[in-house]
Structures are given as structure tokens and as C-alpha cells.
Design a protein around this motif. Structure first.
Motif, short mmCIF file in Angstrom:
data_model
loop_
_atom_site.label_atom_id
_atom_site.label_comp_id
_atom_site.label_asym_id
_atom_site.label_seq_id
_atom_site.Cartn_x
_atom_site.Cartn_y
_atom_site.Cartn_z
N ALA A 190 8.36 13.29 -1.28
CA ALA A 190 9.15 13.10 -0.05
C ALA A 190 8.29 12.55 1.08
O ALA A 190 8.73 11.67 1.83
N ALA A 191 7.07 13.05 1.20
CA ALA A 191 6.17 12.57 2.25
C ALA A 191 5.86 11.09 2.07
O ALA A 191 5.85 10.32 3.05
N GLN A 192 5.64 10.67 0.84
CA GLN A 192 5.33 9.26 0.60
C GLN A 192 6.56 8.37 0.78
O GLN A 192 6.45 7.23 1.23
N LEU A 193 7.74 8.90 0.46
CA LEU A 193 8.97 8.15 0.74
C LEU A 193 9.12 7.94 2.25
O LEU A 193 9.51 6.85 2.69
N ALA A 194 8.82 8.96 3.03
CA ALA A 194 8.91 8.84 4.49
C ALA A 194 7.88 7.85 5.01
O ALA A 194 8.17 7.07 5.93
N GLU A 195 6.69 7.84 4.43
CA GLU A 195 5.66 6.87 4.82
C GLU A 195 6.16 5.45 4.54
O GLU A 195 6.02 4.55 5.39
N LEU A 196 6.72 5.25 3.36
CA LEU A 196 7.26 3.93 3.01
C LEU A 196 8.39 3.56 3.96
O LEU A 196 8.48 2.42 4.43
N ALA A 197 9.24 4.51 4.28
CA ALA A 197 10.33 4.26 5.22
C ALA A 197 9.80 3.82 6.58
O ALA A 197 10.36 2.92 7.21
N ASP A 198 8.73 4.47 7.04
CA ASP A 198 8.13 4.08 8.32
C ASP A 198 7.68 2.62 8.29
O ASP A 198 7.91 1.86 9.24
N MET B 177 0.82 -1.20 0.00
CA MET B 177 0.00 0.00 0.00
C MET B 177 0.87 1.27 0.00
O MET B 177 0.59 2.23 -0.72
N ALA B 178 1.95 1.26 0.79
CA ALA B 178 2.84 2.42 0.83
C ALA B 178 3.55 2.60 -0.51
O ALA B 178 3.75 3.74 -0.96
N GLU B 179 3.92 1.50 -1.15
CA GLU B 179 4.54 1.60 -2.47
C GLU B 179 3.56 2.14 -3.50
O GLU B 179 3.94 2.93 -4.38
N GLU B 180 2.30 1.75 -3.41
CA GLU B 180 1.28 2.28 -4.31
C GLU B 180 1.08 3.77 -4.08
O GLU B 180 0.94 4.55 -5.03
N ALA B 181 1.07 4.19 -2.82
CA ALA B 181 0.93 5.62 -2.52
C ALA B 181 2.11 6.40 -3.10
O ALA B 181 1.92 7.50 -3.64
N LEU B 182 3.31 5.85 -3.02
CA LEU B 182 4.47 6.50 -3.62
C LEU B 182 4.33 6.57 -5.14
O LEU B 182 4.61 7.60 -5.75
N ALA B 183 3.85 5.49 -5.75
CA ALA B 183 3.65 5.48 -7.20
C ALA B 183 2.65 6.54 -7.62
O ALA B 183 2.84 7.23 -8.64
N VAL B 184 1.59 6.71 -6.86
CA VAL B 184 0.59 7.74 -7.16
C VAL B 184 1.23 9.13 -7.06
O VAL B 184 1.03 9.98 -7.92
N ALA B 185 2.01 9.34 -6.01
CA ALA B 185 2.68 10.63 -5.83
C ALA B 185 3.63 10.91 -6.99
O ALA B 185 3.70 12.04 -7.48
#
Length: 75
Positions: A40-48, A20-28
Motif C-alpha cells: 500500500a505504501a508503494q502504491l501511494a508513492e506511485l500515486a504521488d 523508479m516508483a514502479e520498480e519500488a512497487l515491484a520489489v514490494a
């Protein structure tokens, strides 16, 4: 997507959370240029999510990438 990924991660559903985090990054990345704070925000989410799953080395790289974008955007 990001908040749902965090909830899944907290529930120890790491594979689903990461997807799901990877999909959010792809959308961003489709919505913004690569150096946009939204990316950057989505990268940080994925990192979390990655950190919660126990991969601190990969998480550190993602956090660094996010921080680099923030530095470019905000100085």
C-alpha cells in the motif's frame, strides 16, 4: 527507491520517477503479500508520482487501491 522517485518527480523528471516508483512497487510485491501495508505504501508513492505528472485519474485509482489495502490491514 521511493524517496528517489519523489526527488525525481519534484525535479520534473516524471518518466524516470515513474519507472523508479514502479520498480519500488515491484520489489514490494515480491517481498510481501498483495494486501500488505508495504505494498500500500508503494502504491501511494506511485500515486504521488503519477499525480505530480498530471494524471489525476490514474493517481486516484492508485490511491484508492492503497486505501483499500490499509482498510483491510487496519480496519
Amino acid at each position: 527507491l521511493g524517496s528517489a522517485a519523489r526527488r525525481l518527480s519534484a525535479a520534473k523528471q516524471h518518466d524516470k520517477a515513474r519507472a523508479m516508483a514502479e520498480e519500488a512497487l515491484a520489489v514490494a510485491l515480491r517481498a510481501y503479500p498483495p494486501a500488505h501495508p508495504g505494498v500500500a505504501a508503494q502504491l501511494a508513492e506511485l500515486a504521488d508520482v503519477v499525480a505530480e505528472a498530471g494524471d489525476s485519474d490514474e493517481a486516484a485509482g492508485l490511491y484508492d487501491e492503497s486505501l483499500d489495502i490499509h482498510r483491510q490491514a487496519y480496519g
